[in-house]
Design a protein around this motif. Structure first.
Motif, PDB file in Angstrom:
ATOM      1  N   ASP A 140      -5.006 -56.697  38.543  1.00 12.17           N
ATOM      2  CA  ASP A 140      -4.163 -57.218  39.625  1.00 12.17           C
ATOM      3  C   ASP A 140      -3.863 -58.705  39.248  1.00 12.17           C
ATOM      4  OD1 ASP A 140      -3.796 -54.739  40.570  1.00 12.17           O
ATOM      5  OD2 ASP A 140      -5.171 -55.009  42.286  1.00 12.17           O
ATOM      6  N   GLU A 141      -4.920 -59.652  38.920  1.00 15.17           N
ATOM      7  CA  GLU A 141      -4.768 -61.035  38.918  1.00 15.17           C
ATOM      8  C   GLU A 141      -3.771 -61.135  37.522  1.00 15.17           C
ATOM      9  OE1 GLU A 141      -8.629 -62.766  40.959  1.00 15.17           O
ATOM     10  OE2 GLU A 141      -8.914 -62.063  38.604  1.00 15.17           O
ATOM     11  N   LEU A 142      -3.970 -60.544  36.454  1.00 16.15           N
ATOM     12  CA  LEU A 142      -2.942 -60.674  35.443  1.00 16.15           C
ATOM     13  C   LEU A 142      -1.357 -60.308  35.738  1.00 16.15           C
ATOM     14  CD1 LEU A 142      -5.093 -59.102  32.460  1.00 16.15           C
ATOM     15  CD2 LEU A 142      -4.724 -61.455  33.024  1.00 16.15           C
ATOM     16  N   LYS A 143      -1.348 -59.372  36.642  1.00 17.19           N
ATOM     17  CA  LYS A 143       0.161 -58.976  37.010  1.00 17.19           C
ATOM     18  C   LYS A 143       0.813 -60.125  37.711  1.00 17.19           C
ATOM     19  CE  LYS A 143      -0.530 -54.010  37.020  1.00 17.19           C
ATOM     20  NZ  LYS A 143      -0.688 -52.514  37.849  1.00 17.19           N
ATOM     21  N   MET A 144      -0.173 -60.815  38.501  1.00 15.73           N
ATOM     22  CA  MET A 144       0.297 -61.619  39.393  1.00 15.73           C
ATOM     23  C   MET A 144       0.706 -63.027  38.618  1.00 15.73           C
ATOM     24  SD  MET A 144      -1.866 -61.487  43.274  1.00 15.73           S
ATOM     25  CE  MET A 144      -3.549 -61.399  42.447  1.00 15.73           C
ATOM     26  N   MET A 145       0.292 -63.120  37.500  1.00 14.99           N
ATOM     27  CA  MET A 145       0.764 -64.367  36.668  1.00 14.99           C
ATOM     28  C   MET A 145       2.042 -64.163  36.196  1.00 14.99           C
ATOM     29  SD  MET A 145      -2.908 -65.322  34.534  1.00 14.99           S
ATOM     30  CE  MET A 145      -2.184 -66.435  33.771  1.00 14.99           C
ATOM     31  N   LEU A 146       2.625 -62.845  36.100  1.00  8.07           N
ATOM     32  CA  LEU A 146       3.900 -63.001  35.479  1.00  8.07           C
ATOM     33  C   LEU A 146       4.909 -63.537  35.960  1.00  8.07           C
ATOM     34  CD1 LEU A 146       3.677 -59.086  34.605  1.00  8.07           C
ATOM     35  CD2 LEU A 146       2.862 -60.862  33.362  1.00  8.07           C
ATOM     36  N   PRO A 147       5.120 -63.759  37.220  1.00  8.42           N
ATOM     37  CA  PRO A 147       6.210 -64.643  37.669  1.00  8.42           C
ATOM     38  C   PRO A 147       6.177 -66.043  37.299  1.00  8.42           C
ATOM     39  CG  PRO A 147       5.576 -63.033  39.446  1.00  8.42           C
ATOM     40  CD  PRO A 147       4.492 -62.938  38.207  1.00  8.42           C
ATOM     41  N   ALA A 148       5.076 -66.633  37.220  1.00  7.75           N
ATOM     42  CA  ALA A 148       4.778 -68.067  36.812  1.00  7.75           C
ATOM     43  C   ALA A 148       5.268 -68.352  35.255  1.00  7.75           C
ATOM     44  CB  ALA A 148       3.637 -68.486  37.154  1.00  7.75           C
ATOM     45  N   GLY A 149       4.973 -67.195  34.860  1.00  9.22           N
ATOM     46  CA  GLY A 149       5.281 -67.458  33.261  1.00  9.22           C
ATOM     47  C   GLY A 149       6.674 -67.126  32.995  1.00  9.22           C
ATOM     48  N   VAL A 150       7.436 -66.393  33.858  1.00 11.50           N
ATOM     49  CA  VAL A 150       8.904 -66.326  33.547  1.00 11.50           C
ATOM     50  C   VAL A 150       9.581 -67.324  33.985  1.00 11.50           C
ATOM     51  CG1 VAL A 150      10.894 -64.992  34.520  1.00 11.50           C
ATOM     52  CG2 VAL A 150       8.808 -63.615  33.758  1.00 11.50           C
ATOM     53  N   LEU A 151       9.195 -68.189  35.178  1.00  8.04           N
ATOM     54  CA  LEU A 151       9.682 -69.534  35.794  1.00  8.04           C
ATOM     55  C   LEU A 151       9.684 -70.567  34.715  1.00  8.04           C
ATOM     56  CD1 LEU A 151      11.160 -70.739  38.198  1.00  8.04           C
ATOM     57  CD2 LEU A 151       8.971 -71.249  39.162  1.00  8.04           C
ATOM     58  N   THR A 152       8.154 -70.525  34.191  1.00  2.00           N
ATOM     59  CA  THR A 152       8.379 -71.713  33.020  1.00  2.00           C
ATOM     60  C   THR A 152       9.147 -71.371  31.915  1.00  2.00           C
ATOM     61  OG1 THR A 152       5.875 -71.726  33.774  1.00  2.00           O
ATOM     62  CG2 THR A 152       6.660 -72.630  31.243  1.00  2.00           C
ATOM     63  N   ALA A 153       9.371 -70.139  31.643  1.00  2.00           N
ATOM     64  CA  ALA A 153      10.603 -70.040  30.454  1.00  2.00           C
ATOM     65  C   ALA A 153      12.034 -70.556  30.690  1.00  2.00           C
ATOM     66  CB  ALA A 153      10.605 -68.467  29.889  1.00  2.00           C
ATOM     67  N   GLN A 154      12.368 -70.037  32.336  1.00  2.00           N
ATOM     68  CA  GLN A 154      13.457 -70.258  32.573  1.00  2.00           C
ATOM     69  C   GLN A 154      13.744 -71.848  32.677  1.00  2.00           C
ATOM     70  OE1 GLN A 154      13.246 -68.298  36.226  1.00  2.00           O
ATOM     71  NE2 GLN A 154      14.249 -66.536  35.562  1.00  2.00           N
ATOM     72  N   ALA A 155      12.793 -72.610  33.252  1.00  5.04           N
ATOM     73  CA  ALA A 155      13.020 -74.067  33.232  1.00  5.04           C
ATOM     74  C   ALA A 155      12.921 -74.560  31.617  1.00  5.04           C
ATOM     75  CB  ALA A 155      11.603 -74.650  33.753  1.00  5.04           C
ATOM     76  N   LEU A 156      12.427 -74.062  30.776  1.00  6.35           N
ATOM     77  CA  LEU A 156      12.470 -74.358  29.277  1.00  6.35           C
ATOM     78  C   LEU A 156      13.988 -74.024  28.856  1.00  6.35           C
ATOM     79  CD1 LEU A 156       8.942 -73.832  27.812  1.00  6.35           C
ATOM     80  CD2 LEU A 156      10.061 -75.935  28.094  1.00  6.35           C
ATOM     81  N   ASP A 157      14.233 -72.918  29.055  1.00  5.38           N
ATOM     82  CA  ASP A 157      15.816 -72.569  28.748  1.00  5.38           C
ATOM     83  C   ASP A 157      16.722 -73.453  29.266  1.00  5.38           C
ATOM     84  OD1 ASP A 157      14.724 -70.163  27.793  1.00  5.38           O
ATOM     85  OD2 ASP A 157      15.188 -68.661  29.575  1.00  5.38           O
ATOM     86  N   ALA A 158      16.583 -73.960  30.609  1.00  5.18           N
ATOM     87  CA  ALA A 158      17.469 -74.840  31.058  1.00  5.18           C
ATOM     88  C   ALA A 158      17.620 -76.192  30.244  1.00  5.18           C
ATOM     89  CB  ALA A 158      17.193 -74.997  32.449  1.00  5.18           C
ATOM     90  N   VAL A 159      16.195 -76.780  29.864  1.00 10.97           N
ATOM     91  CA  VAL A 159      16.183 -77.793  29.414  1.00 10.97           C
ATOM     92  C   VAL A 159      16.449 -77.832  27.854  1.00 10.97           C
ATOM     93  CG1 VAL A 159      14.502 -79.466  27.972  1.00 10.97           C
ATOM     94  CG2 VAL A 159      14.098 -78.742  30.559  1.00 10.97           C
ATOM     95  N   GLU A 160      16.453 -76.659  26.964  1.00  9.80           N
ATOM     96  CA  GLU A 160      16.839 -76.456  25.938  1.00  9.80           C
ATOM     97  C   GLU A 160      18.315 -76.647  25.766  1.00  9.80           C
ATOM     98  OE1 GLU A 160      16.084 -73.784  22.012  1.00  9.80           O
ATOM     99  OE2 GLU A 160      15.056 -73.082  23.840  1.00  9.80           O
ATOM    100  N   ALA A 161      19.035 -75.876  26.763  1.00 13.18           N
ATOM    101  CA  ALA A 161      20.480 -75.789  26.839  1.00 13.18           C
ATOM    102  C   ALA A 161      21.210 -77.075  26.924  1.00 13.18           C
ATOM    103  CB  ALA A 161      20.933 -74.637  27.769  1.00 13.18           C
TER     104      ALA A 161
END
Length: 282
Positions: free
Chosen positions: A9-30
């Motif tokens: 369950d804890e591993l599943k709860m880590m997923l949203p933070a990972g996605v948000l980190t990727a979205q922030a990097l997407d915006a920076v790269e763009a």
């Protein structure tokens, strides 16, 4: 002492933070283009994270006040964002993390600043050879990161992962300096947790790699020698030989059915395909 292994369950709860980190990097790269500053890129990453209800976890590190580390040219890691405009051909490593729902994500990408029209850079103040070396070291660092991530699927001990990264570096073309005193790490409720993730072999085998492990794989390479200096700001780690440098990182978890890269939108499918590994969400 808290276990380094998370529950399913804890591993599943880590997923949203990972996605948000990727979205922030997407915006920076763009947004990266000639004329923009790393301070402006920092503001973009912070806005993405806060608008999603997250907290920039780098700002929770004692003494650090920014959302990203922005390491330019011969700065390998921990560069502080500033107002200096980027120029085409600069090599920029952006390291970013987000805290969301009590769990952390952490990831880094290296980008070569393109020309204003989006074409590959030419005419950099340090010369075209510099730009070619920048691409070489970035490509090599990304490649060895995926070797390390792939090793998480089959490794028995942490040292197996460091060995996979070290071997992959040896297979890359040209000289590369593998930083010795900077490593990856465990991640979870805190951005930096045990275990240490070395980018090379060490004498001890290290902890067992099994279901519940959440770690950050992050090779840091120069295009020359591994010797580094720390700037007067006490953060920026610079290649002593002045060569272009790169930093790539992903958060990866191992669970009962396989591995998943939380900071990649596809879970790491594209990067792991050459290794015959299909990531499986926990």
């Amino acid at each position: 002492m808290r276990s380094i292994y998370k529950t399913p369950d804890e591993l599943k709860m880590m997923l949203p933070a990972g996605v948000l980190t990727a979205q922030a990097l997407d915006a920076v790269e763009a947004a990266i283009r000639p004329g923009i500053s790393t301070l402006e890129l920092d503001a973009i990453a912070e806005r993405v994270i806060r608008e999603a209800g997250g907290v920039p976890n780098f700002q929770l590190v004692d003494g650090y006040h920014h959302t990203v580390c922005a390491s330019v040219n011969d700065v390998v890691v921990h560069g502080i964002p500033n107002d200096t405009p980027l120029v085409a051909g600069d090599i920029v490593s952006i390291d970013c993390g987000a805290l969301l729902g009590g769990w952390n994500g952490d990831s880094a990408r290296t980008i070569i600043v393109p020309e204003a029209d989006g074409q590959d850079a030419s005419g950099h103040p340090r010369g075209d050879d510099w730009v070619r070396e920048a691409h070489r070291v970035s490509n090599a660092t990304r490649e060895v990161m995926w070797h390390g991530i792939a090793a998480v699927a089959t490794a028995r001990h942490m040292n197996d992962i460091g060995g996979a990264i070290e071997d992959a570096i040896a297979e890359q073309p040209g000289p590369l300096g593998n930083l010795e005193n900077y490593t990856g790490h465990g991640i979870g409720r805190n951005m930096h947790e045990e275990p240490t993730v070395f980018n090379y072999r060490v004498r001890r085998r290290g902890p067992v790699v099994r279901a519940g492990l959440a770690i950050c794989i992050e090779p840091m390479l120069t295009a020359g020698k591994p010797d580094v200096l720390v700037d007067d700001d006490e953060w920026s780690v610079r290649a002593a030989d002045g060569t272009p440098s790169a930093h790539w990182e992903h958060t990866v978890i191992r669970h009962a059915n396989g591995i998943w890269v939380t900071t990649a939108h596809d879970g790491g499918a594209a990067g792991l395909a050459p290794f015959g590994i299909t990531p499986i969400a926990p």
